[in-house]
Design a protein around this motif. Structure first.
Motif, PDB file in Angstrom:
ATOM      1  N   MET A   1       0.873  -1.085   0.066  1.00  0.00           N
ATOM      2  CA  MET A   1      -0.062  -0.129  -0.034  1.00  0.00           C
ATOM      3  C   MET A   1       0.815   1.171  -0.022  1.00  0.00           C
ATOM      4  SD  MET A   1      -2.832   1.206   2.564  1.00  0.00           S
ATOM      5  CE  MET A   1      -2.030   0.666   3.960  1.00  0.00           C
ATOM      6  N   ARG A   2       0.699   2.201  -0.731  1.00  0.00           N
ATOM      7  CA  ARG A   2       1.363   3.367  -0.902  1.00  0.00           C
ATOM      8  C   ARG A   2       0.334   4.667  -0.422  1.00  0.00           C
ATOM      9  NH1 ARG A   2       6.067   5.020  -3.441  1.00  0.00           N
ATOM     10  NH2 ARG A   2       5.876   6.963  -4.825  1.00  0.00           N
ATOM     11  N   ILE A   3       0.732   5.405   0.342  1.00  0.00           N
ATOM     12  CA  ILE A   3       0.058   6.483   0.762  1.00  0.00           C
ATOM     13  C   ILE A   3       0.827   7.683   0.685  1.00  0.00           C
ATOM     14  CG2 ILE A   3      -1.230   5.328   2.546  1.00  0.00           C
ATOM     15  CD1 ILE A   3       0.331   7.075   4.752  1.00  0.00           C
ATOM     16  N   ALA A   4       0.296   8.912   0.249  1.00  0.00           N
ATOM     17  CA  ALA A   4       0.755  10.250   0.119  1.00  0.00           C
ATOM     18  C   ALA A   4       0.405  11.122   1.169  1.00  0.00           C
ATOM     19  CB  ALA A   4       0.416  11.036  -1.224  1.00  0.00           C
ATOM     20  N   VAL A   5       0.978  11.803   2.002  1.00  0.00           N
ATOM     21  CA  VAL A   5       0.723  12.544   2.872  1.00  0.00           C
ATOM     22  C   VAL A   5       1.336  14.303   2.433  1.00  0.00           C
ATOM     23  CG1 VAL A   5       0.990  13.380   5.394  1.00  0.00           C
ATOM     24  CG2 VAL A   5       1.448  11.125   4.897  1.00  0.00           C
ATOM     25  N   VAL A   6      -0.038  15.019   2.456  1.00  0.00           N
ATOM     26  CA  VAL A   6       0.145  16.467   1.803  1.00  0.00           C
ATOM     27  C   VAL A   6      -0.128  17.324   2.736  1.00  0.00           C
ATOM     28  CG1 VAL A   6      -0.675  18.162   0.078  1.00  0.00           C
ATOM     29  CG2 VAL A   6      -0.660  15.500  -0.456  1.00  0.00           C
ATOM     30  N   ASP A   7       1.224  18.317   2.724  1.00  0.00           N
ATOM     31  CA  ASP A   7       0.937  19.234   3.685  1.00  0.00           C
ATOM     32  C   ASP A   7       1.962  20.348   3.227  1.00  0.00           C
ATOM     33  OD1 ASP A   7       0.150  20.687   6.285  1.00  0.00           O
ATOM     34  OD2 ASP A   7       1.700  19.432   7.586  1.00  0.00           O
ATOM     35  N   GLY A   8       1.745  21.646   4.338  1.00  0.00           N
ATOM     36  CA  GLY A   8       2.410  22.631   3.761  1.00  0.00           C
ATOM     37  C   GLY A   8       2.815  23.584   5.126  1.00  0.00           C
ATOM     38  N   GLN A   9       2.968  24.749   4.947  1.00  0.00           N
ATOM     39  CA  GLN A   9       3.292  25.666   6.016  1.00  0.00           C
ATOM     40  C   GLN A   9       4.345  25.123   6.802  1.00  0.00           C
ATOM     41  OE1 GLN A   9      -0.848  26.594   7.272  1.00  0.00           O
ATOM     42  NE2 GLN A   9       0.007  28.958   6.976  1.00  0.00           N
ATOM     43  N   GLY A  10       4.217  25.023   8.110  1.00  0.00           N
ATOM     44  CA  GLY A  10       5.296  24.292   8.902  1.00  0.00           C
ATOM     45  C   GLY A  10       5.432  22.894   9.040  1.00  0.00           C
ATOM     46  N   GLY A  11       4.426  22.228   8.451  1.00  0.00           N
ATOM     47  CA  GLY A  11       4.283  20.700   8.079  1.00  0.00           C
ATOM     48  C   GLY A  11       4.025  19.904   9.481  1.00  0.00           C
ATOM     49  N   GLY A  12       3.651  20.424  10.367  1.00  0.00           N
ATOM     50  CA  GLY A  12       3.381  19.812  11.634  1.00  0.00           C
ATOM     51  C   GLY A  12       2.164  18.695  11.656  1.00  0.00           C
ATOM     52  N   ILE A  13       1.260  19.171  10.920  1.00  0.00           N
ATOM     53  CA  ILE A  13      -0.009  18.174  10.875  1.00  0.00           C
ATOM     54  C   ILE A  13       0.749  16.838   9.867  1.00  0.00           C
ATOM     55  CG2 ILE A  13      -2.293  17.530   9.688  1.00  0.00           C
ATOM     56  CD1 ILE A  13      -2.724  20.516  10.340  1.00  0.00           C
ATOM     57  N   GLY A  14       1.326  17.012   8.713  1.00  0.00           N
ATOM     58  CA  GLY A  14       1.907  16.086   8.073  1.00  0.00           C
ATOM     59  C   GLY A  14       2.910  15.134   8.637  1.00  0.00           C
ATOM     60  N   LYS A  15       3.745  15.899   9.661  1.00  0.00           N
ATOM     61  CA  LYS A  15       4.582  14.987  10.401  1.00  0.00           C
ATOM     62  C   LYS A  15       3.941  14.368  11.411  1.00  0.00           C
ATOM     63  CE  LYS A  15       8.167  15.820  14.128  1.00  0.00           C
ATOM     64  NZ  LYS A  15       7.866  16.319  15.484  1.00  0.00           N
ATOM     65  N   ALA A  16       2.818  14.667  11.942  1.00  0.00           N
ATOM     66  CA  ALA A  16       2.125  14.053  13.017  1.00  0.00           C
ATOM     67  C   ALA A  16       1.492  12.793  12.254  1.00  0.00           C
ATOM     68  CB  ALA A  16       1.014  14.568  13.820  1.00  0.00           C
ATOM     69  N   ILE A  17       1.003  12.909  10.967  1.00  0.00           N
ATOM     70  CA  ILE A  17       0.385  11.882  10.138  1.00  0.00           C
ATOM     71  C   ILE A  17       1.343  10.651  10.296  1.00  0.00           C
ATOM     72  CG2 ILE A  17      -0.576  11.087   8.050  1.00  0.00           C
ATOM     73  CD1 ILE A  17      -2.082  13.937   8.273  1.00  0.00           C
ATOM     74  N   VAL A  18       2.427  11.270   9.547  1.00  0.00           N
ATOM     75  CA  VAL A  18       3.566  10.302   9.069  1.00  0.00           C
ATOM     76  C   VAL A  18       4.039   9.623  10.361  1.00  0.00           C
ATOM     77  CG1 VAL A  18       6.108  10.029   8.241  1.00  0.00           C
ATOM     78  CG2 VAL A  18       4.268  11.367   6.949  1.00  0.00           C
ATOM     79  N   GLU A  19       4.344  10.058  11.479  1.00  0.00           N
ATOM     80  CA  GLU A  19       4.693   9.641  12.658  1.00  0.00           C
ATOM     81  C   GLU A  19       3.834   8.452  13.276  1.00  0.00           C
ATOM     82  OE1 GLU A  19       7.487  12.780  14.969  1.00  0.00           O
ATOM     83  OE2 GLU A  19       5.293  12.638  15.439  1.00  0.00           O
ATOM     84  N   ARG A  20       2.425   8.779  13.211  1.00  0.00           N
ATOM     85  CA  ARG A  20       1.545   7.714  13.802  1.00  0.00           C
ATOM     86  C   ARG A  20       1.413   6.626  12.665  1.00  0.00           C
ATOM     87  NH1 ARG A  20      -0.270   5.822  16.575  1.00  0.00           N
ATOM     88  NH2 ARG A  20      -2.349   5.836  16.646  1.00  0.00           N
ATOM     89  N   PHE A  21       1.470   6.802  11.212  1.00  0.00           N
ATOM     90  CA  PHE A  21       1.219   6.030  10.280  1.00  0.00           C
ATOM     91  C   PHE A  21       2.471   5.010  10.292  1.00  0.00           C
ATOM     92  CE2 PHE A  21      -2.554   7.914   9.151  1.00  0.00           C
ATOM     93  CZ  PHE A  21      -3.140   6.771   8.162  1.00  0.00           C
ATOM     94  N   ARG A  22       3.609   5.474  10.540  1.00  0.00           N
ATOM     95  CA  ARG A  22       4.802   4.713  10.519  1.00  0.00           C
ATOM     96  C   ARG A  22       4.812   3.744  11.693  1.00  0.00           C
ATOM     97  NH1 ARG A  22       6.342   2.667   6.865  1.00  0.00           N
ATOM     98  NH2 ARG A  22       7.157   4.729   5.887  1.00  0.00           N
ATOM     99  N   LYS A  23       4.489   4.241  12.917  1.00  0.00           N
ATOM    100  CA  LYS A  23       4.169   3.378  14.169  1.00  0.00           C
ATOM    101  C   LYS A  23       3.221   2.327  14.006  1.00  0.00           C
ATOM    102  CE  LYS A  23       3.500   3.952  19.068  1.00  0.00           C
ATOM    103  NZ  LYS A  23       2.899   4.887  20.308  1.00  0.00           N
TER     104      LYS A  23
END
Length: 137
Positions: A1-23
């Motif tokens: 499965m391949r997912i894209a996480v899209v974010d901008g500005q400071g990237g905090g939401i994208g970072k949180a999504i990536v961390e939780r999905f990786r975990k």
């Protein structure tokens, strides 16, 4: 499965999504970090994304090559994220055949009626449940 996480500005939401999905999914998923700016992409890569790319063309190119797209609700709204998300990006994300799992934030001047005001972590947990259920089909 391949997912894209899209974010901008400071990237905090994208970072949180990536961390939780990786975990949650460990190395069973491929995460592509798509930032509207290099800071957002960099944070998502540091959080555990497999690949990362920045800018309009990177987002337009990659959103048609994933199974899921995750990010704040503003990624489907032209000129959101303080203007970082171009109409071309929003259109590409909206038209992608990938399943979109969006975090409802009111900062983009989009209010979804009926959505409870919860901490972002709760929404990310719900996103994990949605992706898990969809990937089992």
């Amino acid at each position: 499965m391949r997912i894209a996480v899209v974010d901008g500005q400071g990237g905090g939401i994208g970072k949180a999504i990536v961390e939780r999905f990786r975990k949650e999914f460990k190395d069973t998923i491929d995460i592509v970090a798509l930032g509207t700016n290099s800071l957002a992409t960099s944070l998502m890569l540091k959080a555990g994304a497999n690949d990362g790319a920045t800018g309009e063309n990177a987002i337009v190119y990659n959103v048609s090559r994933v199974d899921f797209i995750l990010g704040p609700i503003g990624i489907i709204s032209a000129n959101s994220l303080l203007g970082e998300l171009t109409p071309i990006m929003a259109n590409a994300i909206s038209e992608s055949s990938a399943q979109k799992v969006l975090i409802p934030l009111n900062k983009c001047h989009v209010v979804v009626v009926g959505v409870e005001n919860k901490p972002i972590q709760n929404y990310i947990d719900e996103a994990i449940d949605i992706v898990s259920a969809q990937s089992m089909k």
